[in-house]
Design a protein around this motif. Sequence first.
Motif, PDB file in Angstrom:
ATOM      1  N   ILE A 265       0.844  -1.183   0.000  1.00  0.00           N
ATOM      2  CA  ILE A 265       0.000   0.000   0.000  1.00  0.00           C
ATOM      3  C   ILE A 265       0.885   1.240   0.000  1.00  0.00           C
ATOM      4  CG2 ILE A 265      -1.803   1.276   1.203  1.00  0.00           C
ATOM      5  CD1 ILE A 265      -2.665  -1.416   2.428  1.00  0.00           C
ATOM      6  N   GLU A 266       0.863   1.973  -1.098  1.00  0.00           N
ATOM      7  CA  GLU A 266       1.513   3.282  -1.226  1.00  0.00           C
ATOM      8  C   GLU A 266       2.938   3.337  -0.679  1.00  0.00           C
ATOM      9  OE1 GLU A 266      -1.060   6.286   0.369  1.00  0.00           O
ATOM     10  OE2 GLU A 266      -2.818   5.347  -0.528  1.00  0.00           O
ATOM     11  N   LYS A 267       3.760   2.340  -0.979  1.00  0.00           N
ATOM     12  CA  LYS A 267       5.177   2.296  -0.576  1.00  0.00           C
ATOM     13  C   LYS A 267       5.361   2.464   0.924  1.00  0.00           C
ATOM     14  CE  LYS A 267       6.708   3.844  -5.022  1.00  0.00           C
ATOM     15  NZ  LYS A 267       7.655   3.128  -5.744  1.00  0.00           N
ATOM     16  N   THR A 268       4.474   1.832   1.689  1.00  0.00           N
ATOM     17  CA  THR A 268       4.572   1.818   3.145  1.00  0.00           C
ATOM     18  C   THR A 268       4.924   0.402   3.586  1.00  0.00           C
ATOM     19  OG1 THR A 268       2.253   1.220   3.475  1.00  0.00           O
ATOM     20  CG2 THR A 268       2.762   3.580   3.303  1.00  0.00           C
ATOM     21  N   ASN A 269       4.941   0.170   4.870  1.00  0.00           N
ATOM     22  CA  ASN A 269       5.156  -1.182   5.392  1.00  0.00           C
ATOM     23  C   ASN A 269       3.850  -1.961   5.499  1.00  0.00           C
ATOM     24  OD1 ASN A 269       7.830  -0.676   5.526  1.00  0.00           O
ATOM     25  ND2 ASN A 269       7.996  -0.677   7.739  1.00  0.00           N
ATOM     26  N   TYR A 270       2.776  -1.380   4.981  1.00  0.00           N
ATOM     27  CA  TYR A 270       1.483  -2.041   4.960  1.00  0.00           C
ATOM     28  C   TYR A 270       1.253  -2.656   3.585  1.00  0.00           C
ATOM     29  CZ  TYR A 270       0.534   0.459   9.270  1.00  0.00           C
ATOM     30  OH  TYR A 270       0.604   0.926  10.547  1.00  0.00           O
ATOM     31  N   SER A 271       0.570  -3.787   3.578  1.00  0.00           N
ATOM     32  CA  SER A 271       0.204  -4.432   2.319  1.00  0.00           C
ATOM     33  C   SER A 271      -1.132  -5.129   2.546  1.00  0.00           C
ATOM     34  CB  SER A 271       1.282  -5.419   1.885  1.00  0.00           C
ATOM     35  OG  SER A 271       1.589  -6.318   2.921  1.00  0.00           O
ATOM     36  N   LYS A 272      -1.741  -5.585   1.465  1.00  0.00           N
ATOM     37  CA  LYS A 272      -3.005  -6.291   1.616  1.00  0.00           C
ATOM     38  C   LYS A 272      -3.230  -7.217   0.438  1.00  0.00           C
ATOM     39  CE  LYS A 272      -6.143  -2.819  -0.370  1.00  0.00           C
ATOM     40  NZ  LYS A 272      -7.334  -2.032  -0.113  1.00  0.00           N
ATOM     41  N   ASP A 273      -4.130  -8.158   0.645  1.00  0.00           N
ATOM     42  CA  ASP A 273      -4.628  -9.002  -0.432  1.00  0.00           C
ATOM     43  C   ASP A 273      -6.147  -9.025  -0.283  1.00  0.00           C
ATOM     44  OD1 ASP A 273      -5.228 -10.879   1.581  1.00  0.00           O
ATOM     45  OD2 ASP A 273      -3.545 -12.175   1.092  1.00  0.00           O
ATOM     46  N   LYS A 274      -6.824  -9.962  -0.922  1.00  0.00           N
ATOM     47  CA  LYS A 274      -8.285  -9.953  -0.900  1.00  0.00           C
ATOM     48  C   LYS A 274      -8.872 -10.291   0.471  1.00  0.00           C
ATOM     49  CE  LYS A 274      -8.837 -14.683  -2.587  1.00  0.00           C
ATOM     50  NZ  LYS A 274      -9.277 -15.501  -3.700  1.00  0.00           N
ATOM     51  N   LYS A 275      -8.061 -10.856   1.375  1.00  0.00           N
ATOM     52  CA  LYS A 275      -8.583 -11.257   2.681  1.00  0.00           C
ATOM     53  C   LYS A 275      -8.044 -10.464   3.865  1.00  0.00           C
ATOM     54  CE  LYS A 275      -9.447 -16.083   1.521  1.00  0.00           C
ATOM     55  NZ  LYS A 275      -9.152 -17.466   1.867  1.00  0.00           N
ATOM     56  N   TYR A 276      -6.781 -10.032   3.792  1.00  0.00           N
ATOM     57  CA  TYR A 276      -6.133  -9.478   4.973  1.00  0.00           C
ATOM     58  C   TYR A 276      -5.336  -8.212   4.681  1.00  0.00           C
ATOM     59  CZ  TYR A 276      -7.008 -14.139   6.862  1.00  0.00           C
ATOM     60  OH  TYR A 276      -7.599 -15.297   7.262  1.00  0.00           O
ATOM     61  N   VAL A 277      -5.067  -7.474   5.777  1.00  0.00           N
ATOM     62  CA  VAL A 277      -4.128  -6.365   5.768  1.00  0.00           C
ATOM     63  C   VAL A 277      -2.918  -6.827   6.572  1.00  0.00           C
ATOM     64  CG1 VAL A 277      -3.702  -3.999   6.542  1.00  0.00           C
ATOM     65  CG2 VAL A 277      -5.935  -4.629   5.621  1.00  0.00           C
ATOM     66  N   TYR A 278      -1.712  -6.525   6.076  1.00  0.00           N
ATOM     67  CA  TYR A 278      -0.469  -6.982   6.694  1.00  0.00           C
ATOM     68  C   TYR A 278       0.398  -5.795   7.078  1.00  0.00           C
ATOM     69  CZ  TYR A 278      -1.935 -11.105   4.084  1.00  0.00           C
ATOM     70  OH  TYR A 278      -2.658 -12.135   3.570  1.00  0.00           O
ATOM     71  N   PHE A 279       1.284  -6.021   8.036  1.00  0.00           N
ATOM     72  CA  PHE A 279       2.239  -4.992   8.443  1.00  0.00           C
ATOM     73  C   PHE A 279       3.619  -5.619   8.590  1.00  0.00           C
ATOM     74  CE2 PHE A 279       4.422  -2.588  11.881  1.00  0.00           C
ATOM     75  CZ  PHE A 279       4.596  -1.415  11.181  1.00  0.00           C
ATOM     76  N   LEU A 280       4.618  -5.010   7.965  1.00  0.00           N
ATOM     77  CA  LEU A 280       6.010  -5.420   8.105  1.00  0.00           C
ATOM     78  C   LEU A 280       6.658  -4.509   9.129  1.00  0.00           C
ATOM     79  CD1 LEU A 280       8.577  -6.971   7.305  1.00  0.00           C
ATOM     80  CD2 LEU A 280       8.875  -5.309   5.450  1.00  0.00           C
ATOM     81  N   ARG A 281       6.980  -5.056  10.286  1.00  0.00           N
ATOM     82  CA  ARG A 281       7.668  -4.290  11.325  1.00  0.00           C
ATOM     83  C   ARG A 281       9.156  -4.507  11.140  1.00  0.00           C
ATOM     84  NH1 ARG A 281       8.981  -5.882  16.888  1.00  0.00           N
ATOM     85  NH2 ARG A 281       9.755  -4.000  17.866  1.00  0.00           N
ATOM     86  N   GLU A 282       9.834  -3.497  10.622  1.00  0.00           N
ATOM     87  CA  GLU A 282      11.259  -3.622  10.347  1.00  0.00           C
ATOM     88  C   GLU A 282      12.078  -3.456  11.615  1.00  0.00           C
ATOM     89  OE1 GLU A 282      11.360  -0.616   7.236  1.00  0.00           O
ATOM     90  OE2 GLU A 282      11.793  -2.222   5.807  1.00  0.00           O
ATOM     91  N   THR A 283      13.120  -4.284  11.735  1.00  0.00           N
ATOM     92  CA  THR A 283      14.056  -4.215  12.847  1.00  0.00           C
ATOM     93  C   THR A 283      15.466  -4.295  12.267  1.00  0.00           C
ATOM     94  OG1 THR A 283      14.139  -6.614  13.138  1.00  0.00           O
ATOM     95  CG2 THR A 283      12.428  -5.424  14.370  1.00  0.00           C
TER      96      THR A 283
END
Length: 136
Positions: free
Chosen positions: A80-98
Amino acid sequence: MKYLLLILIFLFFSCHPQSEYVLIKDNLYRDNKNNLYIKTIDNISESNPKPKYISELYLLEKEDPTPISQIVDRNTYHQIEKTNYSKDKKYVYFLRETLEGGFFYVLESIPNNFSILKKTGLYMGPVERSIIIMEN
């Protein structure tokens, strides 16, 4: 002459190893067994950051990680808009970078209710959900 040509061909291909990860789209990759991965960066060594491929994600209701291949729909997945968020038809995801690369989480289902407030950098889920400040 045949043997020389065979040796040269062998050397050429052995010097150009193929990546074991193939880009599907955005930061989603697959391997030769069709397992899915999220690409991030391992920054433990500041002078030598390395790509890292995350193979598991965390669901809110489960303590143990689940293989990404069991959850993510590769056909509808997108960042989603070059953020750490993404999605598909079922879920929203978050990449927590460390520093070590990061962790990949399922935030919620019903991704149509998900939006990012661009100017404030806030995550906004469905109306009944709380607002979560993005870590970036």
